[in-house]
Design a protein around this motif. Sequence first.
Motif, mmCIF file in Angstrom:
data_model
loop_
_atom_site.group_PDB
_atom_site.id
_atom_site.type_symbol
_atom_site.label_atom_id
_atom_site.label_comp_id
_atom_site.label_asym_id
_atom_site.label_seq_id
_atom_site.Cartn_x
_atom_site.Cartn_y
_atom_site.Cartn_z
ATOM 1 N N GLU A 81 71.303 -11.677 -0.535
ATOM 2 C CA GLU A 81 72.067 -12.810 -1.403
ATOM 3 C C GLU A 81 71.387 -12.804 -2.797
ATOM 4 O OE1 GLU A 81 74.704 -15.732 0.786
ATOM 5 O OE2 GLU A 81 72.692 -15.540 1.801
ATOM 6 N N ALA A 82 70.209 -13.439 -2.495
ATOM 7 C CA ALA A 82 69.410 -13.590 -3.865
ATOM 8 C C ALA A 82 69.297 -12.545 -4.766
ATOM 9 C CB ALA A 82 67.926 -14.239 -3.436
ATOM 10 N N GLN A 88 73.410 -9.964 -10.742
ATOM 11 C CA GLN A 88 74.504 -10.228 -11.625
ATOM 12 C C GLN A 88 74.333 -10.857 -12.807
ATOM 13 O OE1 GLN A 88 76.738 -12.815 -8.737
ATOM 14 N NE2 GLN A 88 77.667 -11.232 -7.854
ATOM 15 N N ASN A 89 73.043 -11.215 -12.923
ATOM 16 C CA ASN A 89 72.481 -12.189 -14.055
ATOM 17 C C ASN A 89 71.386 -11.327 -15.048
ATOM 18 O OD1 ASN A 89 73.876 -15.056 -14.301
ATOM 19 N ND2 ASN A 89 73.253 -14.541 -12.179
ATOM 20 N N GLY A 90 71.538 -9.977 -14.411
ATOM 21 C CA GLY A 90 70.583 -8.850 -15.532
ATOM 22 C C GLY A 90 69.258 -8.964 -15.104
ATOM 23 N N TYR A 91 68.927 -9.703 -13.931
ATOM 24 C CA TYR A 91 67.332 -9.574 -13.474
ATOM 25 C C TYR A 91 67.077 -8.134 -13.065
ATOM 26 C CZ TYR A 91 66.925 -14.451 -13.974
ATOM 27 O OH TYR A 91 67.070 -16.054 -14.440
ATOM 28 N N GLU A 117 70.550 -20.033 -11.703
ATOM 29 C CA GLU A 117 69.940 -19.181 -10.709
ATOM 30 C C GLU A 117 68.420 -19.669 -10.625
ATOM 31 O OE1 GLU A 117 69.343 -16.815 -14.525
ATOM 32 O OE2 GLU A 117 71.173 -18.003 -13.780
ATOM 33 N N ILE A 118 67.884 -20.538 -11.481
ATOM 34 C CA ILE A 118 66.689 -20.939 -11.451
ATOM 35 C C ILE A 118 66.393 -21.533 -10.264
ATOM 36 C CG2 ILE A 118 66.972 -23.200 -12.349
ATOM 37 C CD1 ILE A 118 64.268 -22.668 -13.934
ATOM 38 N N GLY A 119 67.314 -21.999 -9.347
ATOM 39 C CA GLY A 119 67.099 -22.617 -8.079
ATOM 40 C C GLY A 119 66.501 -21.425 -7.133
ATOM 41 N N LEU A 120 66.828 -20.241 -7.145
ATOM 42 C CA LEU A 120 66.446 -19.323 -6.438
ATOM 43 C C LEU A 120 64.730 -19.240 -6.511
ATOM 44 C CD1 LEU A 120 69.033 -16.726 -6.700
ATOM 45 C CD2 LEU A 120 68.458 -18.252 -4.775
#
Length: 185
Positions: A81-82, A88-91, A117-120
């Motif tokens: 999931e992470a 999806q955000n290009g990482y 997504e910084i929460g991850l």
Amino acid sequence: MYSFDLLLAEHGAPVLAGIKTANLITCRRAWYPDLPELLKTYQAVFHDRGVRFRILCACDYRFLLLIYRPERLLNDLASQEARTLLMQNGYPMEEGLDALLEHLSERIMTNREFPHEIGLFLGYPVEDVRGFIEQRGKDCKLSGYWKVYGDEQAARRLFHQFDRCRDTARGYIERGMTILELFAA
């Protein structure tokens, strides 16, 4: 102005104590103009204890400092999931933690909106990060260290642990102990 040790006690104690993956600390540049140099000492002392410090963003007014435990962070980011949310955000998921943190830093500096997504990267549960993104920060079950969309009771217990750790560390620092003595001795 906070001493840097008091700032770390306030915002980094759960990470330093090993009960949280990471935390983001805003450091006013006017108060900590020599932060990059100061961090060299903390990096050296905490390296063997599994803690790292990384400036994610620096502007005229502030530094955004990430204090984190790399092994724990890699574990947190390993779930499907992470990984999906980050891809999806290009990482660049296959390039290692430094590349992921570099991409996060770029997103912080170039996006108008703070990358949710910084929460991850801060150890928040994936369901809470996803819930925050999908609900646009509204309709959460609980708001504390983060907005909770999943397991409210588990979050309450964690928030309580974090508060106790912070309050204890702050008390020791206010009585004259250094953060290095408290967490690195």
